[in-house]
Design a protein around this motif. Structure first.
Motif: not given
Length: 91
Positions: A7, A78, A80, A83, A85
């Motif tokens: 992200q 992240y 996949d 999720g 971090e």
């Protein structure tokens, strides 16, 4: 890498209009995305967001010396599937 997602969040300082800062912060994030894509990161593994000046991180946002701290891009890596971090980098 398989199983990872990135992200990319762009930010701006408080100078300029809200609309301009939103566009500028997204352009910052997209520029980093382009560099990562050129380096071989799969496009579908990346997402970009522009936050403008909405998430200022200093208490004195009107201080010109603090503006440089607001103009940044944060990469968050992240897993996949969960999720979770794994890492966050700010530059």
């Amino acid at each position: 890498a398989p199983g990872l997602a990135i992200q990319i969040d762009g930010y701006a300082d408080p100078r300029g209009s809200v609309e301009y800062n939103a566009t500028l912060s997204l352009q910052r994030a997209e520029a980093v995305r382009a560099i990562l894509a050129k380096a071989g990161v799969a496009d579908e593994k990346m997402s970009t967001f522009g936050h403008g000046e909405s998430m200022l991180t200093t208490s004195n946002a009107d201080d010109p010396d603090q503006f440089a701290m607001q103009r940044k891009v944060t990469l968050t890596i992240y897993r996949d599937d969960a999720g979770t971090e794994l890492a966050r980098l700010t530059h």
